[in-house]
Design a protein around this motif. Structure first.
Motif, PDB file in Angstrom:
ATOM      1  N   LEU A 156       0.823  -1.208   0.000  1.00 25.54           N
ATOM      2  CA  LEU A 156       0.000   0.000   0.000  1.00 25.54           C
ATOM      3  C   LEU A 156       0.858   1.260   0.000  1.00 25.54           C
ATOM      4  CD1 LEU A 156      -2.845  -1.006   2.488  1.00 25.54           C
ATOM      5  CD2 LEU A 156      -2.940  -0.908  -0.002  1.00 25.54           C
ATOM      6  N   ARG A 157       1.906   1.271   0.809  1.00 29.40           N
ATOM      7  CA  ARG A 157       2.748   2.465   0.864  1.00 29.40           C
ATOM      8  C   ARG A 157       3.472   2.688  -0.456  1.00 29.40           C
ATOM      9  NH1 ARG A 157       6.807   2.659   4.271  1.00 29.40           N
ATOM     10  NH2 ARG A 157       6.932   0.438   4.734  1.00 29.40           N
ATOM     11  N   ARG A 158       4.003   1.618  -1.036  1.00 26.67           N
ATOM     12  CA  ARG A 158       4.690   1.756  -2.335  1.00 26.67           C
ATOM     13  C   ARG A 158       3.724   2.226  -3.415  1.00 26.67           C
ATOM     14  NH1 ARG A 158       9.887  -0.435  -3.108  1.00 26.67           N
ATOM     15  NH2 ARG A 158      10.679  -1.480  -1.247  1.00 26.67           N
ATOM     16  N   ALA A 159       2.499   1.727  -3.353  1.00 27.35           N
ATOM     17  CA  ALA A 159       1.496   2.166  -4.323  1.00 27.35           C
ATOM     18  C   ALA A 159       1.271   3.670  -4.213  1.00 27.35           C
ATOM     19  CB  ALA A 159       0.185   1.426  -4.093  1.00 27.35           C
ATOM     20  N   GLY A 160       1.245   4.180  -2.982  1.00 21.44           N
ATOM     21  CA  GLY A 160       1.063   5.611  -2.780  1.00 21.44           C
ATOM     22  C   GLY A 160       2.229   6.427  -3.307  1.00 21.44           C
ATOM     23  N   HIS A 161       3.457   5.966  -3.057  1.00 22.06           N
ATOM     24  CA  HIS A 161       4.631   6.703  -3.529  1.00 22.06           C
ATOM     25  C   HIS A 161       4.679   6.728  -5.059  1.00 22.06           C
ATOM     26  CE1 HIS A 161       5.995   5.553   0.613  1.00 22.06           C
ATOM     27  NE2 HIS A 161       6.244   6.838   0.608  1.00 22.06           N
ATOM     28  N   LYS A 162       4.361   5.610  -5.675  1.00 19.06           N
ATOM     29  CA  LYS A 162       4.384   5.548  -7.140  1.00 19.06           C
ATOM     30  C   LYS A 162       3.241   6.374  -7.729  1.00 19.06           C
ATOM     31  CE  LYS A 162       6.695   1.042  -7.400  1.00 19.06           C
ATOM     32  NZ  LYS A 162       6.565  -0.379  -7.793  1.00 19.06           N
ATOM     33  N   LEU A 163       2.080   6.329  -7.069  1.00 20.67           N
ATOM     34  CA  LEU A 163       0.938   7.116  -7.550  1.00 20.67           C
ATOM     35  C   LEU A 163       1.240   8.612  -7.466  1.00 20.67           C
ATOM     36  CD1 LEU A 163      -2.006   7.255  -8.531  1.00 20.67           C
ATOM     37  CD2 LEU A 163      -2.715   7.192  -6.126  1.00 20.67           C
ATOM     38  N   ALA A 164       1.942   9.039  -6.424  1.00 23.88           N
ATOM     39  CA  ALA A 164       2.292  10.452  -6.288  1.00 23.88           C
ATOM     40  C   ALA A 164       3.147  10.919  -7.461  1.00 23.88           C
ATOM     41  CB  ALA A 164       3.015  10.679  -4.964  1.00 23.88           C
ATOM     42  N   GLU A 165       4.062  10.069  -7.898  1.00 24.38           N
ATOM     43  CA  GLU A 165       4.890  10.429  -9.050  1.00 24.38           C
ATOM     44  C   GLU A 165       4.082  10.372 -10.340  1.00 24.38           C
ATOM     45  OE1 GLU A 165       9.340   9.529 -10.835  1.00 24.38           O
ATOM     46  OE2 GLU A 165       8.456   8.122  -9.395  1.00 24.38           O
ATOM     47  N   PHE A 166       3.199   9.386 -10.452  1.00 21.53           N
ATOM     48  CA  PHE A 166       2.324   9.261 -11.625  1.00 21.53           C
ATOM     49  C   PHE A 166       1.482  10.524 -11.781  1.00 21.53           C
ATOM     50  CE2 PHE A 166      -1.789   8.123 -13.458  1.00 21.53           C
ATOM     51  CZ  PHE A 166      -1.428   7.415 -14.600  1.00 21.53           C
ATOM     52  N   ILE A 167       0.873  10.988 -10.698  1.00 21.72           N
ATOM     53  CA  ILE A 167       0.028  12.182 -10.752  1.00 21.72           C
ATOM     54  C   ILE A 167       0.869  13.431 -10.980  1.00 21.72           C
ATOM     55  CG2 ILE A 167      -1.490  13.660  -9.349  1.00 21.72           C
ATOM     56  CD1 ILE A 167      -2.585  11.054  -8.116  1.00 21.72           C
ATOM     57  N   GLY A 168       2.067  13.439 -10.413  1.00 20.32           N
ATOM     58  CA  GLY A 168       2.964  14.568 -10.647  1.00 20.32           C
ATOM     59  C   GLY A 168       3.283  14.765 -12.117  1.00 20.32           C
ATOM     60  N   GLY A 169       3.155  13.708 -12.902  1.00 24.85           N
ATOM     61  CA  GLY A 169       3.395  13.797 -14.335  1.00 24.85           C
ATOM     62  C   GLY A 169       2.527  14.829 -15.031  1.00 24.85           C
ATOM     63  N   ALA A 170       1.437  15.233 -14.387  1.00 26.78           N
ATOM     64  CA  ALA A 170       0.541  16.236 -14.981  1.00 26.78           C
ATOM     65  C   ALA A 170       1.255  17.568 -15.196  1.00 26.78           C
ATOM     66  CB  ALA A 170      -0.681  16.439 -14.078  1.00 26.78           C
ATOM     67  N   VAL A 171       2.306  17.838 -14.404  1.00 23.29           N
ATOM     68  CA  VAL A 171       2.978  19.144 -14.504  1.00 23.29           C
ATOM     69  C   VAL A 171       4.429  19.009 -14.952  1.00 23.29           C
ATOM     70  CG1 VAL A 171       1.448  20.217 -12.814  1.00 23.29           C
ATOM     71  CG2 VAL A 171       3.546  19.096 -12.019  1.00 23.29           C
ATOM     72  N   LYS A 172       4.793  17.849 -15.450  1.00 22.57           N
ATOM     73  CA  LYS A 172       6.191  17.611 -15.811  1.00 22.57           C
ATOM     74  C   LYS A 172       6.719  18.634 -16.811  1.00 22.57           C
ATOM     75  CE  LYS A 172       9.369  14.077 -17.542  1.00 22.57           C
ATOM     76  NZ  LYS A 172       9.522  12.667 -18.003  1.00 22.57           N
ATOM     77  N   ASP A 173       5.920  18.964 -17.814  1.00 20.36           N
ATOM     78  CA  ASP A 173       6.389  19.832 -18.899  1.00 20.36           C
ATOM     79  C   ASP A 173       5.809  21.240 -18.833  1.00 20.36           C
ATOM     80  OD1 ASP A 173       7.857  17.685 -20.047  1.00 20.36           O
ATOM     81  OD2 ASP A 173       5.999  16.900 -20.905  1.00 20.36           O
ATOM     82  N   LEU A 174       5.213  21.606 -17.695  1.00 23.15           N
ATOM     83  CA  LEU A 174       4.601  22.923 -17.563  1.00 23.15           C
ATOM     84  C   LEU A 174       5.546  23.910 -16.879  1.00 23.15           C
ATOM     85  CD1 LEU A 174       0.968  21.960 -16.437  1.00 23.15           C
ATOM     86  CD2 LEU A 174       1.874  22.242 -18.766  1.00 23.15           C
ATOM     87  N   GLU A 175       5.237  25.191 -17.027  1.00 21.70           N
ATOM     88  CA  GLU A 175       6.005  26.249 -16.390  1.00 21.70           C
ATOM     89  C   GLU A 175       5.440  26.507 -14.995  1.00 21.70           C
ATOM     90  OE1 GLU A 175       9.177  28.874 -16.323  1.00 21.70           O
ATOM     91  OE2 GLU A 175       8.606  27.500 -17.951  1.00 21.70           O
ATOM     92  N   PRO A 176       6.264  26.411 -13.944  1.00 20.84           N
ATOM     93  CA  PRO A 176       5.757  26.586 -12.580  1.00 20.84           C
ATOM     94  C   PRO A 176       5.152  27.970 -12.344  1.00 20.84           C
ATOM     95  CG  PRO A 176       7.953  25.632 -12.564  1.00 20.84           C
ATOM     96  CD  PRO A 176       7.697  26.074 -13.968  1.00 20.84           C
ATOM     97  N   GLU A 177       4.182  28.016 -11.429  1.00 26.12           N
ATOM     98  CA  GLU A 177       3.587  29.298 -11.054  1.00 26.12           C
ATOM     99  C   GLU A 177       4.569  30.127 -10.236  1.00 26.12           C
ATOM    100  OE1 GLU A 177      -0.425  28.807  -9.393  1.00 26.12           O
ATOM    101  OE2 GLU A 177      -0.423  26.805 -10.290  1.00 26.12           O
ATOM    102  N   ASP A 178       5.329  29.471  -9.398  1.00 22.10           N
ATOM    103  CA  ASP A 178       6.396  30.133  -8.645  1.00 22.10           C
ATOM    104  C   ASP A 178       7.456  29.094  -8.317  1.00 22.10           C
ATOM    105  OD1 ASP A 178       5.887  29.029  -5.787  1.00 22.10           O
ATOM    106  OD2 ASP A 178       3.939  29.896  -6.316  1.00 22.10           O
ATOM    107  N   THR A 179       8.616  29.568  -7.899  1.00 18.27           N
ATOM    108  CA  THR A 179       9.754  28.675  -7.658  1.00 18.27           C
ATOM    109  C   THR A 179      10.401  28.995  -6.318  1.00 18.27           C
ATOM    110  OG1 THR A 179      10.196  28.488 -10.027  1.00 18.27           O
ATOM    111  CG2 THR A 179      11.958  27.849  -8.538  1.00 18.27           C
ATOM    112  N   GLU A 180      10.657  27.958  -5.549  1.00 23.01           N
ATOM    113  CA  GLU A 180      11.448  28.083  -4.332  1.00 23.01           C
ATOM    114  C   GLU A 180      12.860  27.585  -4.644  1.00 23.01           C
ATOM    115  OE1 GLU A 180       9.619  26.259  -0.775  1.00 23.01           O
ATOM    116  OE2 GLU A 180       7.838  26.001  -2.031  1.00 23.01           O
ATOM    117  N   VAL A 181      13.848  28.353  -4.223  1.00 18.14           N
ATOM    118  CA  VAL A 181      15.235  27.966  -4.460  1.00 18.14           C
ATOM    119  C   VAL A 181      15.923  27.743  -3.121  1.00 18.14           C
ATOM    120  CG1 VAL A 181      17.465  28.631  -5.419  1.00 18.14           C
ATOM    121  CG2 VAL A 181      15.349  29.223  -6.638  1.00 18.14           C
TER     122      VAL A 181
END
Length: 441
Positions: A156-181
């Motif tokens: 279950l935990r691994r499924a959650g970690h992988k799902l978080a990256e899968f969903i993060g793919g929605a913004v992979k190629d987008l320009e961020p609204e703001d950036t923390e450095v």
């Protein structure tokens, strides 16, 4: 090391035809996401839900929380754990903010699992009641631990970690609204004006008490029970080097989301060059045997002293047995001439009158309290329960019980619950955003 966090602020979540992010709305193709989750043949059934602040939703048993993220360069989100081992702490990562992936057991809970409410009095008792959540409710074929109070929850935990990256793919190629450095420099090569400021280290004590592998927090996929205290760049913590484990009464637990967003690290960064010289992180651990605790304290103190630290902040994941590590570490630092502040919760009993920590020392004279794990909480029914509320009473979840001579069962027939703060998922938020404290009247 220079880490750029590109932020995308989630105002709403919806299910739709494609995985996408536009105008603050995260859209998820539910079936596509479920098909991805079911690639692990240990997952026997799964469903996805959306839980937003104000929804009349209660979740139980909650097992993990992760911020959805993705690396534009294709590196894995949690190196050494869900992907090939690579260095963390530098480069660019995109993050969906005000949002988390929550992992909930469809039926079975355990000692390390908790409760989240999305509205009412219970909402404020855990940070995740304030977020827009994608909720994975699932069950597995891991029959060997179904009736165990202490569960690894690996599938279950691994499924959650992988799902978080899968969903993060929605913004992979987008320009961020703001950036923390976040940019760190070598500890011994800093500007003269910064060197004049008090030097401070941040000591983290993640959970590592289980000698059997699979329960403890991980560093680059390595079980923290196997490690001695070491120096880490703070960027590594914010960038996926640490993964939460499946051990500890859950209000004291640090989820992976907490590591990814550690407010205390960010605040120390903010103060760097202004009021302090933030040296970095000493990653320690929490042990069982007294000799192991003493050895870790010796290592932490000598590292801090070798780095030239004037002060330290020590944060403890847990209470009870780990209090000996926590207090021992503070005493060792103070003996080495390093002024130390501790951050922890307390176990003062339901009446608030018990000794707050298992062991105490007069040198522990600067402790920030994040509340009492034993405080009783009485919450009304919710319209919707994700998971199985009976787990709170049935499965040995910390803070819940099947029956009490005075209070009755934790889960009442009308769906209302009475429990100890122990059961609120990551509720004490020792890493820096707890709204709770202890007060004397």
């Amino acid at each position: 090391m220079r880490l750029e966090l590109g932020n995308f602020h989630v105002k709403d979540i919806a299910f739709g035809d494609t995985l996408s992010f536009k105008d603050g709305v995260l859209t998820i193709n539910k079936q596509e996401a479920l098909d991805f989750i079911m690639e692990d043949d240990r997952i026997t059934e799964a469903d996805l839900y959306i839980a937003k602040p104000g929804d009349h939703i209660r979740m139980c048993p909650v097992k993990e929380a992760i911020e959805p993220r993705v690396r534009p360069d294709g590196r894995g989100l949690f190196p050494g754990y869900t992907s090939e081992l690579k260095k963390c702490g530098e480069g660019t990562i995109h993050a969906l903010k005000e949002c988390s992936v929550l992992v909930v057991g469809k039926h079975w809970g355990g000692f390390q699992d908790g409760v989240i409410d999305m509205c009412g009095e219970g909402q404020k008792l855990t940070y995740f009641g304030q977020l827009n959540n994608i909720v994975l409710v699932a069950d597995t074929n891991e029959e060997f631990e179904r009736y165990e109070q202490q569960k690894k929850n690996d599938a279950l935990r691994r499924a959650g970690h992988k799902l978080a990256e899968f969903i993060g793919g929605a913004v992979k190629d987008l320009e961020p609204e703001d950036t923390e450095v976040y940019e760190s420099t070598p500890m011994t090569r800093r500007d003269a004006e910064i060197e004049k400021l008090p030097s401070v280290v941040y000591v983290m004590q993640p959970q590592s008490q289980m000698e059997e592998m699979g329960y403890n927090d991980l560093v680059y996929g390595w079980d923290c029970n196997h490690m001695l205290p070491t120096v880490m760049d703070p960027n590594e913590i914010l960038d996926g080097a640490m993964v939460s484990g499946s051990f500890m009464p859950v209000s004291s637990k640090w989820s992976t989301y907490d590591f990814q967003n550690c407010p205390e690290i960010k605040e120390l960064y903010n103060a760097h060059g202004k009021t302090i010289n933030f040296l970095g992180v000493i990653m320690a651990n929490l042990n069982v045997a007294l000799e192991q605790k003493e050895r870790a304290a010796i290592f932490v103190a000598q590292i801090a002293k070798s780095l030239g630290a004037d002060g330290a902040v020590v944060a403890e994941e847990g209470y009870g047995n780990p209090d000996a590590d926590f207090v021992g570490c503070i005493v060792a630092l103070e003996d080495a001439g390093v002024k130390t502040v501790g951050v922890t919760n307390e176990c003062t009993g339901r009446d608030g009158k018990s000794q707050p920590l298992v062991t105490l020392d007069e040198k522990c004279d600067a402790i920030v309290s994040c509340g009492n794990v034993s405080e009783l909480i009485d919450l009304p029914p919710m319209e919707t329960v994700l998971g199985e509320l009976e787990a709170l009473a049935r499965d040995g979840m910390s803070g819940g019980w099947a029956g009490d001579e005075i209070l009755g069962p934790s889960v009442r027939e009308d769906g209302s619950i009475i429990l100890e703060n122990n059961s609120m998922f990551c509720g004490d938020q020792v890493l820096g955003w707890s709204p709770k404290t202890m007060k004397e009247f």
